[in-house]
Each structure stands twice: as structure tokens, then as C-alpha cells.
Design a protein around this motif. Sequence first.
Motif, short mmCIF file in Angstrom:
data_model
loop_
_atom_site.label_atom_id
_atom_site.label_comp_id
_atom_site.label_asym_id
_atom_site.label_seq_id
_atom_site.Cartn_x
_atom_site.Cartn_y
_atom_site.Cartn_z
N ALA A 1 -0.10 4.18 0.48
CA ALA A 1 -0.52 5.06 1.58
C ALA A 1 0.24 4.78 2.87
CB ALA A 1 -2.02 4.90 1.81
N VAL A 2 0.74 3.57 3.02
CA VAL A 2 1.49 3.20 4.23
C VAL A 2 2.99 3.41 4.02
CG1 VAL A 2 2.01 1.32 5.84
CG2 VAL A 2 -0.29 1.55 4.89
N VAL B 1 -9.67 -1.00 1.51
CA VAL B 1 -9.84 -0.46 0.15
C VAL B 1 -10.50 -1.47 -0.78
CG1 VAL B 1 -8.58 0.35 -1.90
CG2 VAL B 1 -7.93 1.16 0.38
N ASP C 1 -4.45 3.75 -3.53
CA ASP C 1 -5.76 3.15 -3.30
C ASP C 1 -6.54 2.97 -4.60
OD1 ASP C 1 -5.08 3.21 -0.64
OD2 ASP C 1 -6.52 4.78 -0.09
N ASP D 1 -0.07 -3.60 8.83
CA ASP D 1 -0.63 -2.28 8.55
C ASP D 1 -0.99 -2.15 7.06
OD1 ASP D 1 -0.25 -1.54 11.19
OD2 ASP D 1 1.61 -0.42 10.79
N HIS D 2 -0.14 -2.69 6.19
CA HIS D 2 -0.44 -2.69 4.76
C HIS D 2 -1.68 -3.55 4.47
CE1 HIS D 2 3.18 -0.71 3.05
NE2 HIS D 2 3.75 -1.13 4.16
N ALA E 1 0.84 -1.20 0.00
CA ALA E 1 0.00 0.00 0.00
C ALA E 1 0.87 1.25 0.00
CB ALA E 1 -0.91 0.00 1.22
N GLU F 1 -4.14 -4.18 6.43
CA GLU F 1 -5.37 -3.53 6.92
C GLU F 1 -5.76 -2.35 6.04
OE1 GLU F 1 -4.45 -2.91 11.06
OE2 GLU F 1 -5.22 -4.90 11.59
N ARG F 2 -4.79 -1.61 5.54
CA ARG F 2 -5.13 -0.52 4.63
C ARG F 2 -5.79 -1.05 3.36
NH1 ARG F 2 -5.20 5.21 4.20
NH2 ARG F 2 -5.54 5.65 1.99
#
Length: 214
Positions: free
Chosen positions: A101-102, A155, A111, A147-148, A99, A150-151
Motif C-alpha cells: 500500500a505504501v 494492519v 494488507d 511509513d511502511h 507494505a 506504521e501501515r
Amino acid sequence: MAALLSIEGGECLGESLDELRAFHARGVRMLGLTWNRANALGRGVRAPGPGGLTDFGRRVVREMERLDMVVDASHLSDEALDELVAMAERPVVASHSNARAVCPDDRNLDDARAEAIARTGGLVALTFAGAFVDADPARVSLDRYIDHFERLLAVVGPDHLGLGSDFDGYTDAYGVVLRSCAALPELTRALLARGHAADTVRKFMGENWLRILG
């Protein structure tokens, strides 16, 4: 156990669909259109300048779909990925991407592009490669990897995520998520400990890949 023959980077095709057919005849069932550089199929993510897929690259995608080969979008430039998902008639995968975003590396997916892959019916498979988990090697860990997960789960949903691993070439200098495939049960336990449902974990750990390959 099973293995899937795949090729990373379409340089092996030259500019010939006959070469693609020959690899398929030898058992290859997935191909990444580019590595980081540009080739006859399109522009990889690290290649300078604008540009996406070439005419030959689009012909390769169509022939791969006809042959029931999986088209792998990891390493494509953003423009090439956009063009791929716009033309795709079969599920597309990103076999080892995280991700953006992470971890804001351009090898990871933003995303919108993750969503576009999911709309093809495909999946995003998350990589252990430390450089794409966190820019700071000291922060690379199993928790950071999740964390990736979960992001991207937020999405694309549980039906479009998979395990991408990639243990090749990423040493301690980049940070380590897991040392080897022998440690995969640690990932299962960690996902469950973070509160994720067992069916979501099963899909991520293999069922979504089996759906795509089926």
C-alpha cells in the motif's frame, strides 16, 4: 550476538526431502521457498504465468514444520503465499517484505496477505532495500521506511512485525535507509520520535523474532 542459518530459494533441495533434512542437520533453521523465479517448490513473484506451490513444495512445508524450521514467504508469488498460509500449522514469516500500500511493488505484501501471515502467529519483517521502500530513490529514507512500519502496524498489530534489514546489493542508486547495522540505533530513536511506545519498538527490533524462534 547470534546468527541464524537461512537459505533464500529452495533450488538447493532439487526435488528431495532428504536434501532438506541434510541442510537441517547442518544447522539451517529457515528457508525461503523461492527466490523471484519458479523452482520445484513453487512460483516466485517475478515468474510469469499463474501458479502457486507445487505438490513437492507442500511436502517441503510439512517437513519443515516437522523439523521446527521457519518457513519464509518472502519472494513467493501471491498465489503461492495464499496456498502457504492456508496450509500452515506453524508461524510463517516474510523475512524481508514491506507494505504494498505504501510502495506498490509486487515484492511487497498487500494488507490481506500481511494479515494472513499474522494469523499463522508469524511476522512480517520490513526490509531496507530501497526499491521496496519507494519507487523514487530520492524519496527513500528512514522516515519513508517508518511509513511502511506504521501501515503494517495498523494492519497486523505490534506482535507481528519485525526487522528484516537486507543490506545486500542495494546501492545508492536505489536510495538508502541505513548504511549498516551500526546505524540501527537511529531506527530505534526515529520510531520513538514518531510516538511509538517503547514496548512496540522492542517487539519490532527483536522480541517478536525471538518469540518465533522460540
